[in-house]
Design a protein around this motif. Structure first.
Motif, PDB file in Angstrom:
ATOM      1  N   SER A 184       0.827  -1.210   0.000  1.00 28.94           N
ATOM      2  CA  SER A 184       0.000   0.000   0.000  1.00 28.94           C
ATOM      3  C   SER A 184       0.859   1.256   0.000  1.00 28.94           C
ATOM      4  O   SER A 184       0.568   2.229  -0.710  1.00 28.94           O
ATOM      5  CB  SER A 184      -0.925  -0.004   1.220  1.00 28.94           C
ATOM      6  N   VAL A 185       1.926   1.218   0.798  1.00 26.18           N
ATOM      7  CA  VAL A 185       2.818   2.383   0.869  1.00 26.18           C
ATOM      8  C   VAL A 185       3.515   2.585  -0.465  1.00 26.18           C
ATOM      9  O   VAL A 185       3.628   3.716  -0.974  1.00 26.18           O
ATOM     10  CB  VAL A 185       3.850   2.197   2.004  1.00 26.18           C
ATOM     11  N   ARG A 186       3.993   1.495  -1.075  1.00 22.40           N
ATOM     12  CA  ARG A 186       4.671   1.579  -2.357  1.00 22.40           C
ATOM     13  C   ARG A 186       3.723   2.093  -3.443  1.00 22.40           C
ATOM     14  O   ARG A 186       4.099   2.901  -4.291  1.00 22.40           O
ATOM     15  CB  ARG A 186       5.193   0.195  -2.745  1.00 22.40           C
ATOM     16  N   THR A 187       2.492   1.637  -3.407  1.00 27.29           N
ATOM     17  CA  THR A 187       1.493   2.084  -4.383  1.00 27.29           C
ATOM     18  C   THR A 187       1.227   3.568  -4.242  1.00 27.29           C
ATOM     19  O   THR A 187       1.120   4.303  -5.236  1.00 27.29           O
ATOM     20  CB  THR A 187       0.179   1.302  -4.193  1.00 27.29           C
ATOM     21  N   PHE A 188       1.148   4.018  -3.002  1.00 27.80           N
ATOM     22  CA  PHE A 188       0.882   5.433  -2.752  1.00 27.80           C
ATOM     23  C   PHE A 188       2.011   6.309  -3.292  1.00 27.80           C
ATOM     24  O   PHE A 188       1.766   7.304  -3.990  1.00 27.80           O
ATOM     25  CB  PHE A 188       0.700   5.670  -1.258  1.00 27.80           C
ATOM     26  N   TYR A 189       3.244   5.955  -2.987  1.00 33.12           N
ATOM     27  CA  TYR A 189       4.384   6.805  -3.363  1.00 33.12           C
ATOM     28  C   TYR A 189       4.771   6.660  -4.832  1.00 33.12           C
ATOM     29  O   TYR A 189       5.189   7.633  -5.466  1.00 33.12           O
ATOM     30  CB  TYR A 189       5.588   6.490  -2.481  1.00 33.12           C
ATOM     31  N   SER A 190       4.656   5.443  -5.388  1.00 30.66           N
ATOM     32  CA  SER A 190       5.156   5.206  -6.746  1.00 30.66           C
ATOM     33  C   SER A 190       4.092   5.344  -7.823  1.00 30.66           C
ATOM     34  O   SER A 190       4.423   5.598  -8.984  1.00 30.66           O
ATOM     35  CB  SER A 190       5.766   3.790  -6.821  1.00 30.66           C
ATOM     36  N   VAL A 191       2.824   5.159  -7.460  1.00 31.38           N
ATOM     37  CA  VAL A 191       1.762   5.178  -8.460  1.00 31.38           C
ATOM     38  C   VAL A 191       0.869   6.405  -8.307  1.00 31.38           C
ATOM     39  O   VAL A 191       0.634   7.149  -9.270  1.00 31.38           O
ATOM     40  CB  VAL A 191       0.908   3.896  -8.379  1.00 31.38           C
ATOM     41  N   MET A 192       0.362   6.625  -7.100  1.00 28.46           N
ATOM     42  CA  MET A 192      -0.629   7.670  -6.897  1.00 28.46           C
ATOM     43  C   MET A 192      -0.026   9.074  -6.924  1.00 28.46           C
ATOM     44  O   MET A 192      -0.571   9.982  -7.550  1.00 28.46           O
ATOM     45  CB  MET A 192      -1.361   7.445  -5.574  1.00 28.46           C
ATOM     46  N   LEU A 193       1.087   9.258  -6.238  1.00 27.00           N
ATOM     47  CA  LEU A 193       1.665  10.592  -6.155  1.00 27.00           C
ATOM     48  C   LEU A 193       2.092  11.166  -7.505  1.00 27.00           C
ATOM     49  O   LEU A 193       1.850  12.353  -7.774  1.00 27.00           O
ATOM     50  CB  LEU A 193       2.834  10.613  -5.170  1.00 27.00           C
TER      51      LEU A 193
END
Length: 283
Positions: A184-193
């Motif tokens: 979830s953290v990786r998705t937030f920083y690498s995809v969503m941001l």
């Protein structure tokens, strides 16, 4: 024919209202600009008249305003406080907005309602509690107090602004990241941001514009002259003139604070409007 006539009449009335409103909005700005180049005698002879000694009055008014209103240190403090508060506001708002827009968790509606309540509470209501909290925490007379309290003040608006952006991002992007093994953290920083870049720009610009001319919290939390932001130094300079008001220098000081705001908005106008439009359409 009647329908076209009604549409034409409605459009004409709307344009007249908009033009009238624009002119009324520009009048105070015109008064500030023109009178910043006038002597006191010229000011009292007519606030709408053009200055006679443009160069001489400019040197005197802007020179005295810069010195007497301590605009040098004031602008430095404004930039330091504004930059720090903007970074904190955007980072915290991004994380909070992501959870509110993309996750289901207990009391989600209540948390969202709390942010909305904070958004509706007038700033004046929080001034006295802010003063006592700052003094209790040992933050009185420190730039850090302004950075933290500015961030808290701007947080609800920024959270709702960025939440609307997150809601426009397709869920397939997150699902694809999870399939590839991202946390979830990786998705937030690498995809969503990265996708949220327009939202970051919009939120940051609104925060900067808000912090640049804020003075209510600064008056409560800071009294040292070398720590005051520019908005407060101008206010103190204006109050210090007492009965003898030097309006040319006062308007010149206001111009020094206004010009950076106008430049920021002019440079990022398309990003602001584009970001607001992108956040208003759910797709």
């Amino acid at each position: 024919m009647k329908t076209k006539k009604k549409l034409y009449t409605g459009t004409l009335v709307s344009r007249i209202i908009l033009i009238t409103y624009s002119v009324m909005t520009m009048i105070p700005f015109y008064i500030m600009v023109v009178n910043s180049f006038k002597s006191s005698e010229e000011f009292y002879n007519g606030i709408f008249a053009l200055p006679k000694d443009f160069i001489g009055n400019t040197i005197i008014n802007y020179g005295n305003a810069w010195k007497e209103a301590a605009l040098g240190s004031g602008l430095i403090n404004t930039v330091i406080v504004g930059a720090g508060a903007t970074v904190i506001t955007v980072v915290l708002s991004a994380m909070a907005a992501y959870e509110l827009a993309r996750r289901d968790f207990p009391f989600k509606k209540q948390v969202g309602g709390l942010y909305l309540l904070m958004l509706l509470v007038p700033s004046m209501v929080a001034l006295t509690p802010t003063f006592f909290i700052g003094r209790t925490l040992g933050l009185y007379n420190k730039r850090l107090s302004l950075i933290l309290f500015y961030s808290v003040h701007q947080l609800p608006f920024t959270v709702y602004t960025m939440k609307s952006f997150f809601m426009t991002i397709p869920h397939e992007l997150e699902e694809a990241a999870y399939i590839d093994g991202a946390t979830s953290v990786r998705t937030f920083y690498s995809v969503m941001l990265p996708v949220m870049r327009p939202g970051f720009v919009t939120a940051a610009i609104f925060a900067i514009l808000e912090f640049f001319d804020e003075y209510l919290y600064a008056i409560q939390l800071v009294v040292k002259k070398d720590l005051l932001p520019a908005a407060v130094t101008i206010l103190r300079y204006r109050a210090g003139q007492a009965v003898r008001q030097i309006w040319g220098e006062t308007f010149a000081a206001c111009m020094v604070l206004t010009v950076p705001i106008v430049i920021i908005y002019a440079l990022f106008q398309e990003k602001i409007m584009g970001g607001m439009t992108a956040g208003s359409v759910k797709g």
